[in-house]
Design a protein around this motif. Structure first.
Motif: not given
Length: 258
Positions: A138-151
């Motif tokens: 879940w932590e790895a997925t959260a980092v990938t999603a953060m980058k995708q969303a430009r956060r």
């Protein structure tokens, strides 16, 4: 199109070594992000954004055609979303677990608490170490999603919550909280709910729904059952849809873009 984002956990430490700030400073990316530079075919001189995942962001350009170095230009302004949103996510089955995290983080979740709800089919409380491995995914997925969303700030993934009655112990007593459990038969629409709080806590049940015991536990600590809309969403999608609604119903989407 906005510049691609790369995660540099020690960005603050690297920045601190440059007395003149980010301008002209050379930053080194981790090996995983160096590989990501190559995958995205970022060329020498092309613009990128680096973030530590906690709100610090640096705009810069790639230095050279190989390797993982970026020359900084400026530190980016950052305003955290208010109110913050914590998602208490009942664990979905299989790949939908990571999908739930991915969608919630892209939609702006600030914290995610995995929850072993009464009707969860997937279990993290079996073999020793299983919960840690699942949380790591879940932590790895959260980092990938953060980058995708430009956060510039991602979502922290907490340890497993095994009983919703223990939720108050996970909340900061110095903050004003509003705990909302999404329930398809609730009488109170989310759109008509008082959302004046420092932190909104969205409780998302499993595919089988939340039990009466769980709803009672939420209401016992001042929470409310609310209905999101006329549609019934899968557990993996509900948080993202609710976060979109909160973006309109609260000041969360009123921040100036970078």
């Amino acid at each position: 199109m906005t510049d691609p984002v790369f995660h540099v956990p020690d960005l603050a430490a690297q920045l601190a070594t440059h007395t003149d700030g980010a301008s002209g400073a050379v930053f080194t990316l981790p090996a995983t992000e160096t590989k990501h530079l190559a995958v995205k075919r970022i060329r020498d001189g092309e613009s990128v954004v680096l973030t530590d995942g906690r709100g610090l962001g640096v705009a810069g350009v790639r230095t050279g055609e190989t390797g993982g170095t970026v020359t900084g230009r400026r530190v980016l302004p950052y305003t955290p979303a208010q109110p913050t949103v914590t998602v208490v996510q009942a664990i979905p089955k299989g790949e939908r677990a990571e999908l739930a995290v991915d969608l919630a983080v892209q939609a702006g979740a600030d914290r995610i608490i995995p929850w072993q709800a009464d009707r969860c089919v997937a279990r993290w409380d079996g073999k020793p170490g299983k919960a840690d491995k699942a949380r790591g995914r879940w932590e790895a997925t959260a980092v990938t999603a953060m980058k995708q969303a430009r956060r510039l700030s991602g979502a922290r993934v907490d340890e497993l919550l095994t009983d919703i009655a223990d939720l108050p112990g996970r909340l900061d007593p110095a903050h004003r909280h509003r705990v909302l459990v999404l329930h398809e038969v609730a009488a109170q629409p989310l759109a008509d709910t008082d959302l004046d709080a420092d932190e909104l806590v969205l409780v998302i049940g499993p595919e089988g729904g939340v039990t009466d015991r769980e709803i009672a536990a939420v209401t016992a600590v001042g929470g409310s059952a609310v209905v999101l809309g006329p549609e019934v969403y899968r557990s993996a999608a509900a948080a993202a849809v609710a976060l979109g609604a909160l973006g309109v119903l609260t000041p969360r989407w009123s921040r100036d873009p970078r």
